[in-house]
Design a protein around this motif. Structure first.
Motif, mmCIF file in Angstrom:
data_model
loop_
_atom_site.group_PDB
_atom_site.id
_atom_site.type_symbol
_atom_site.label_atom_id
_atom_site.label_comp_id
_atom_site.label_asym_id
_atom_site.label_seq_id
_atom_site.Cartn_x
_atom_site.Cartn_y
_atom_site.Cartn_z
ATOM 1 N N LYS A 74 0.839 -1.209 0.000
ATOM 2 C CA LYS A 74 0.000 0.000 0.000
ATOM 3 C C LYS A 74 0.871 1.255 0.000
ATOM 4 C CE LYS A 74 -3.670 -0.077 2.561
ATOM 5 N NZ LYS A 74 -4.576 -0.042 3.745
ATOM 6 N N LYS A 75 1.922 1.265 0.805
ATOM 7 C CA LYS A 75 2.818 2.418 0.881
ATOM 8 C C LYS A 75 3.563 2.624 -0.427
ATOM 9 C CE LYS A 75 6.585 4.397 3.632
ATOM 10 N NZ LYS A 75 7.497 4.184 4.793
ATOM 11 N N TYR A 99 2.674 1.868 -3.501
ATOM 12 C CA TYR A 99 1.834 2.429 -4.546
ATOM 13 C C TYR A 99 1.377 3.841 -4.214
ATOM 14 C CZ TYR A 99 1.896 -1.764 -7.334
ATOM 15 O OH TYR A 99 2.321 -2.806 -8.130
ATOM 16 N N GLN A 100 1.306 4.165 -2.946
ATOM 17 C CA GLN A 100 1.011 5.542 -2.551
ATOM 18 C C GLN A 100 2.150 6.460 -2.973
ATOM 19 O OE1 GLN A 100 0.949 6.375 1.721
ATOM 20 N NE2 GLN A 100 -0.812 7.703 1.419
ATOM 21 N N LYS A 120 2.230 6.966 -6.983
ATOM 22 C CA LYS A 120 0.993 7.322 -7.689
ATOM 23 C C LYS A 120 1.185 8.423 -8.719
ATOM 24 C CE LYS A 120 -0.655 10.534 -4.089
ATOM 25 N NZ LYS A 120 -1.766 10.806 -3.151
ATOM 26 N N ASP A 177 -9.494 -2.459 -6.024
ATOM 27 C CA ASP A 177 -8.059 -2.305 -5.828
ATOM 28 C C ASP A 177 -7.771 -2.179 -4.338
ATOM 29 O OD1 ASP A 177 -5.693 -1.360 -8.055
ATOM 30 O OD2 ASP A 177 -5.220 -1.084 -5.943
ATOM 31 N N TYR A 178 -6.598 -2.600 -3.938
ATOM 32 C CA TYR A 178 -6.188 -2.497 -2.534
ATOM 33 C C TYR A 178 -5.757 -1.074 -2.184
ATOM 34 C CZ TYR A 178 -4.026 -3.942 1.875
ATOM 35 O OH TYR A 178 -3.699 -4.084 3.198
ATOM 36 N N SER A 179 -5.287 -0.341 -3.208
ATOM 37 C CA SER A 179 -4.758 1.002 -2.991
ATOM 38 C C SER A 179 -5.844 2.066 -3.167
ATOM 39 C CB SER A 179 -3.620 1.274 -3.993
ATOM 40 O OG SER A 179 -3.276 2.645 -3.990
ATOM 41 N N ASP A 202 -5.265 5.215 -3.173
ATOM 42 C CA ASP A 202 -4.695 6.230 -4.050
ATOM 43 C C ASP A 202 -4.948 5.903 -5.517
ATOM 44 O OD1 ASP A 202 -2.972 8.003 -2.113
ATOM 45 O OD2 ASP A 202 -2.600 5.942 -1.540
ATOM 46 N N GLN A 220 -12.645 -0.551 -2.563
ATOM 47 C CA GLN A 220 -11.359 -0.961 -2.003
ATOM 48 C C GLN A 220 -11.507 -2.369 -1.457
ATOM 49 O OE1 GLN A 220 -10.160 -1.574 1.325
ATOM 50 N NE2 GLN A 220 -8.011 -1.638 0.703
ATOM 51 N N TRP A 241 6.650 -3.103 -4.984
ATOM 52 C CA TRP A 241 5.823 -3.053 -6.187
ATOM 53 C C TRP A 241 5.568 -4.450 -6.759
ATOM 54 C CZ3 TRP A 241 9.728 1.161 -7.703
ATOM 55 C CH2 TRP A 241 9.335 2.385 -7.140
#
Length: 220
Positions: free
Chosen positions: A6-7, A9-10, A13, A86-88, A90, A111, A182
């Motif tokens: 999660k971090k 892809y944040q 972005k 999506d899990y993200s 963002d 989400q 990633w």
């Protein structure tokens, strides 16, 4: 591991879309050097050909990402029922902006975790997964869940990184992309993927170019 993904892809972005569509010189160079020049947008076009514009059934798109490759096609598919997961958060925010700009009432976003899909068994006619399985932390659950929610005779359509086709790409994935969160090992090879798919599906189309694989299979 999920928090790490999660971090990651944040943090990415603001460059994610550019890397995929190669909008700047550095993204073009990155694809040419490390991915044997395999263009994600061209792979996406081939994948999306498996879904007809006049499709009227239910589609699960997981992970939907920013919808950079799908939003224009989804805009034309007015009679389809499309769920984008999506899990993200963002990524979903960016996807939502695209869907809202095109007034896509037939597309809904949510989400969620591919390893615990909040849907009934055999709920979708198509499950689409673009650039997802090389990132999913628990691939066994991801394969099991996407299979579970797909109707018998339904299509599973996907593209992602495949190990063992390029030493340079494999090095990049192991030493950089996986450590950044990633990508998440383990990764399938062509042989292990075909074996895995053939146990659950009928393989209808299967392509490998560089370190990317794309295919469509039908649930037995």
């Amino acid at each position: 591991m999920s928090d790490k993904i999660k971090k990651s892809y944040q943090q990415s972005k603001n460059i994610y879309d550019d890397v995929l569509i190669q909008g700047k010189w550095w993204s073009k160079l990155y694809i040419k050097l490390f991915w044997s020049g395999v263009d994600d947008s061209e792979v996406a076009k081939e994948v999306l050909k498996y879904i007809p514009i006049n499709f009227t059934g239910k589609i699960l798109d997981v992970p939907t990402g920013t919808a950079v490759f799908t939003y224009q096609k989804y805009a034309k598919m007015k009679h389809a029922d499309i769920t984008c997961l999506d899990y993200s958060i963002d990524m979903l925010e960016q996807a939502n902006k695209r869907f809202q700009n095109y007034h896509m009432n037939h597309v809904k976003t949510m989400q969620g975790d591919v390893g615990f899909l909040p849907f009934q068994d055999e709920n979708f006619d198509i499950v689409l997964s673009m650039n997802g399985f090389h990132a999913f932390p628990d691939k066994e659950k991801a394969y099991a869940e996407t299979y579970r929610v797909l109707k018998k005779g339904g299509k599973f359509i996907a593209c992602f990184y495949i190990q063992g086709k390029s030493k340079l790409t494999d090095w990049l994935v192991e030493k950089i992309l996986a450590k950044k969160g990633w990508f998440t090992p383990p990764f399938d090879t062509v042989i292990s993927l075909r074996k895995r798919l053939s146990c659950m599906y009928q393989i209808k189309d299967f392509h490998v170019k560089g370190s990317m694989v794309w295919f469509y299979v039908v649930k037995k």
